[in-house]
Design a protein around this motif. Structure first.
Motif, PDB file in Angstrom:
ATOM      1  N   LYS A 144     -10.446 -10.207   8.181  1.00  0.00           N
ATOM      2  CA  LYS A 144     -10.243  -9.470   9.433  1.00  0.00           C
ATOM      3  C   LYS A 144     -10.757 -10.258  10.633  1.00  0.00           C
ATOM      4  O   LYS A 144     -11.947 -10.611  10.672  1.00  0.00           O
ATOM      5  CB  LYS A 144     -10.987  -8.125   9.383  1.00  0.00           C
ATOM      6  CG  LYS A 144     -10.606  -7.285   8.174  1.00  0.00           C
ATOM      7  CD  LYS A 144     -11.198  -5.888   8.219  1.00  0.00           C
ATOM      8  CE  LYS A 144     -10.592  -5.056   7.092  1.00  0.00           C
ATOM      9  NZ  LYS A 144     -10.967  -3.639   7.165  1.00  0.00           N
ATOM     10  N   GLU A 186     -13.961  -8.933   3.606  1.00  0.00           N
ATOM     11  CA  GLU A 186     -14.344  -7.764   2.812  1.00  0.00           C
ATOM     12  C   GLU A 186     -13.823  -7.882   1.397  1.00  0.00           C
ATOM     13  O   GLU A 186     -12.794  -8.524   1.158  1.00  0.00           O
ATOM     14  CB  GLU A 186     -13.688  -6.505   3.394  1.00  0.00           C
ATOM     15  CG  GLU A 186     -14.271  -6.072   4.693  1.00  0.00           C
ATOM     16  CD  GLU A 186     -13.681  -4.763   5.169  1.00  0.00           C
ATOM     17  OE1 GLU A 186     -12.733  -4.227   4.546  1.00  0.00           O
ATOM     18  OE2 GLU A 186     -14.174  -4.271   6.188  1.00  0.00           O
ATOM     19  N   LEU A 189     -10.197  -3.333  -1.485  1.00  0.00           N
ATOM     20  CA  LEU A 189     -10.271  -2.013  -2.117  1.00  0.00           C
ATOM     21  C   LEU A 189      -8.861  -1.560  -2.470  1.00  0.00           C
ATOM     22  O   LEU A 189      -7.890  -2.014  -1.882  1.00  0.00           O
ATOM     23  CB  LEU A 189     -10.889  -0.993  -1.148  1.00  0.00           C
ATOM     24  CG  LEU A 189     -12.292  -1.300  -0.612  1.00  0.00           C
ATOM     25  CD1 LEU A 189     -12.688  -0.255   0.435  1.00  0.00           C
ATOM     26  CD2 LEU A 189     -13.305  -1.306  -1.746  1.00  0.00           C
ATOM     27  N   GLU A 193      -4.637   5.832   1.249  1.00  0.00           N
ATOM     28  CA  GLU A 193      -5.326   5.818   2.539  1.00  0.00           C
ATOM     29  C   GLU A 193      -5.128   7.138   3.259  1.00  0.00           C
ATOM     30  O   GLU A 193      -4.119   7.811   3.057  1.00  0.00           O
ATOM     31  CB  GLU A 193      -4.782   4.682   3.405  1.00  0.00           C
ATOM     32  CG  GLU A 193      -5.234   3.327   2.915  1.00  0.00           C
ATOM     33  CD  GLU A 193      -4.677   2.183   3.753  1.00  0.00           C
ATOM     34  OE1 GLU A 193      -4.804   2.237   4.986  1.00  0.00           O
ATOM     35  OE2 GLU A 193      -4.120   1.252   3.157  1.00  0.00           O
ATOM     36  N   GLU A 284     -11.879   1.287   8.424  1.00  0.00           N
ATOM     37  CA  GLU A 284     -12.053   0.916   9.839  1.00  0.00           C
ATOM     38  C   GLU A 284     -12.360   2.156  10.660  1.00  0.00           C
ATOM     39  O   GLU A 284     -12.021   3.278  10.278  1.00  0.00           O
ATOM     40  CB  GLU A 284     -10.768   0.287  10.393  1.00  0.00           C
ATOM     41  CG  GLU A 284      -9.588   1.236  10.318  1.00  0.00           C
ATOM     42  CD  GLU A 284      -8.359   0.784  11.101  1.00  0.00           C
ATOM     43  OE1 GLU A 284      -8.495  -0.073  11.972  1.00  0.00           O
ATOM     44  OE2 GLU A 284      -7.280   1.329  10.831  1.00  0.00           O
TER      45      GLU A 284
HETATM   46  P1  AMP Z   1      -6.823  -2.071   9.728  1.00  0.00           P
HETATM   47  O1  AMP Z   1      -6.143  -2.838  10.829  1.00  0.00           O
HETATM   48  O2  AMP Z   1      -8.294  -2.292   9.624  1.00  0.00           O
HETATM   49  O3  AMP Z   1      -6.346  -0.656   9.659  1.00  0.00           O
HETATM   50  O4  AMP Z   1      -6.227  -2.668   8.371  1.00  0.00           O
HETATM   51  C1  AMP Z   1      -4.863  -2.644   8.156  1.00  0.00           C
HETATM   52  C2  AMP Z   1      -4.591  -2.312   6.736  1.00  0.00           C
HETATM   53  O5  AMP Z   1      -5.135  -3.308   5.894  1.00  0.00           O
HETATM   54  C3  AMP Z   1      -5.238  -1.017   6.248  1.00  0.00           C
HETATM   55  O6  AMP Z   1      -4.501   0.119   6.563  1.00  0.00           O
HETATM   56  C4  AMP Z   1      -5.304  -1.266   4.772  1.00  0.00           C
HETATM   57  O7  AMP Z   1      -4.046  -0.977   4.170  1.00  0.00           O
HETATM   58  C5  AMP Z   1      -5.554  -2.735   4.683  1.00  0.00           C
HETATM   59  N1  AMP Z   1      -6.983  -3.001   4.456  1.00  0.00           N
HETATM   60  C6  AMP Z   1      -7.967  -3.115   5.367  1.00  0.00           C
HETATM   61  N2  AMP Z   1      -9.154  -3.354   4.768  1.00  0.00           N
HETATM   62  C7  AMP Z   1      -8.921  -3.404   3.450  1.00  0.00           C
HETATM   63  C8  AMP Z   1      -9.735  -3.626   2.289  1.00  0.00           C
HETATM   64  N3  AMP Z   1     -11.054  -3.856   2.382  1.00  0.00           N
HETATM   65  N4  AMP Z   1      -9.128  -3.584   1.089  1.00  0.00           N
HETATM   66  C9  AMP Z   1      -7.809  -3.366   0.977  1.00  0.00           C
HETATM   67  N5  AMP Z   1      -6.980  -3.151   2.016  1.00  0.00           N
HETATM   68  C10 AMP Z   1      -7.527  -3.176   3.247  1.00  0.00           C
END
Ligand code: AMP
Ligand code: GLY
Length: 424
Positions: A144, A186, A189, A193, A284
């Motif tokens: 990220k 990270e 996982l 969701e 998040e």
């Molecule tokens: P975010 O922009 O943080 O919402 O991340 C976008 C997408 O990435 C999320 O909706 C998840 O599907 C995936 N994601 C984020 N963090 C993780 C993680 N630690 N493990 C698996 N998938 C993740």
């Protein structure tokens, strides 16, 4: 009262539509707004969300009573602070509060301090150290970019070696600019969701009805991630007991941690959760309503949104409660062909009025423009067609019934929005 809403996407159309239903709202301005907000009676002001001095001046000169900030970028840039400084009430956190979204390394550190259930993570500013770390892992990782990257800054890598290329692009090539100076790596996982949006006044928390977004572009959750291709509410995997657990184990500790760190967090707090075999974990936090989650949420809100937002801004959220339509709502996003990659703009859209006139249906504009009396495409996500029904299946059927009345060259949508709730 005169309300100024900042933003012009689907989320803002849904907020505007609901705010204008309030008996307290005499006039709603939107900067920059969109043709859907204008059609519902809002006045669109030609000021981009980046123009903080211009917006603050407009608010002062027009004697605005209340400013509601929709998107994360102006919040992170301090618009909430600037509006409050001139003595105008505001819904949305200060720049310090917005860090919970705009600085993922900060958010992760805060989560670790209060032992929130979240993915294990390490923070890096040095590419070689980050590369050595991922190559030492046995399990998948999520890379990220720490700063704001328009929803594109997360790359999930089921095999650790797959993280090297994105790390190189983010940290060395700076594809997200400064947002990639720091990265959070990270553990990956797995699980379903869900999104929980909560009103927060710094001390009191009101968790609204849960939602589920559909991030990938393709049916069956395949392909590239987008801002969200559809959403529904309620979410079968979140029952009352799970919601209480989320409030106690996640929302209360993070709001307390923020208060200790910088003072009040006020506005809406977005919690993205993953239901892992070990229970719900935070993926998040965002400092704003989700888009498209806001659209079905507003369809289900029966009470006065303006009243709830004012109570939040005046730190008396404990005085109000929000009423929800028990009927489920489903929102299907119609997007430009090519999105989330490059796409064309300015294509004429037909059928919006016919779809919008259907019972229990509302068509929210997300990326549209008005050109010579016609509505044309003006973004990746163009419309959020939202419906309520007695069951999720009925809401889904109504939403897709409305979707098929709308057309333009290259239009795309997913046909499986809310299937998870029906087949659960
Ligand atoms: P975010 O922009 O943080 O919402 O991340 C976008 C997408 O990435 C999320 O909706 C998840 O599907 C995936 N994601 C984020 N963090 C993780 C993680 N630690 N493990 C698996 N998938 C993740
Ligand atoms: N729909 C995901 C988000 O608003 O972040």
């Amino acid at each position: 009262m005169k309300v100024l809403l900042i933003g012009g996407g689907g989320r803002e159309h849904a907020l505007a539509w609901k705010l204008m239903q309030s008996p307290m709202c005499d006039k709603l301005y939107a900067a920059p707004g969109n043709p859907g907000i204008a059609a519902d009676g809002g006045e669109c002001i030609d000021l981009p969300v980046e123009d903080i001095p211009g917006i603050v001046n407009f608010a002062k000169e027009s004697a605005i009573d209340f400013v509601v900030i929709g998107p994360e970028a102006p919040l992170a840039a301090g618009m909430g602070d600037a509006v409050r400084e001139v003595g105008i009430k505001c819904f949305g956190p200060t720049a310090k509060g917005a860090r919970i979204e705009s600085d993922k390394a900060y958010a992760k550190t805060l989560m670790q301090h209060v032992s929130l259930p979240t993915a294990e993570a390490r923070i890096f500013t040095d590419f070689d150290a980050a590369k050595t770390y991922v190559l030492s892992r046995d399990h998948g990782v999520a890379v990220k970019a720490s700063g704001l990257a328009a929803g594109k800054g997360v790359i999930v890598c089921p095999e650790p070696y797959q993280a090297v290329k994105p790390l190189e692009e983010i940290m060395r090539d700076k594809i997200f600019g400064e947002a990639g100076n720091t990265v959070v790596i990270e553990e990956m996982l797995t699980g379903q969701e869900a999104t929980v949006l909560a009103m927060v006044d710094g001390r009191n928390i009101y968790a609204m009805e849960a939602l589920q977004d559909h991030k990938p572009i393709g049916e069956g959750d395949t392909g590239a991630n987008t801002g969200g291709m559809g959403a529904y509410s309620p979410v079968p995997i979140i029952d009352d007991e799970t919601m209480t657990r989320i409030e106690k184990e996640i929302l209360v500790p993070i709001v307390d941690a923020m208060r200790r760190d910088f003072g009040r967090y006020e506005g809406v707090l977005y919690t993205g959760l993953m239901f892992t075999p070990a229970g719900p974990k935070v993926i998040e936090f965002n400092c704003r309503f989700g888009d498209p989650e806001c659209q079905p949420l507003m369809m289900r809100l029966k009470s006065d949104l303006l009243e709830a937002m004012l109570a939040t801004a005046e730190h008396r959220l404990d005085e109000i409660t929000m009423e929800w339509d028990p009927r489920p709502a489903v929102c299907v996003v119609m997007s430009s062909g090519g999105y989330p990659g490059p796409y064309e703009k300015g294509i004429e859209i037909t059928g919006i009025e016919e779809a919008d006139a259907m019972e229990d249906v509302k068509v929210f504009h997300a990326g549209t423009a008005s050109k010579g009396g016609k509505i044309v495409t003006n973004g990746g996500r163009v419309l959020g067609v939202t419906a309520v029904g007695d069951t999720v299946a009925e809401a889904q059927e109504k939403a897709y019934g409305a979707v098929t009345k709308i057309n333009w060259d290259g239009v795309y949508w997913r046909n499986d929005i809310a299937d998870k709730a029906i087949k659960a």
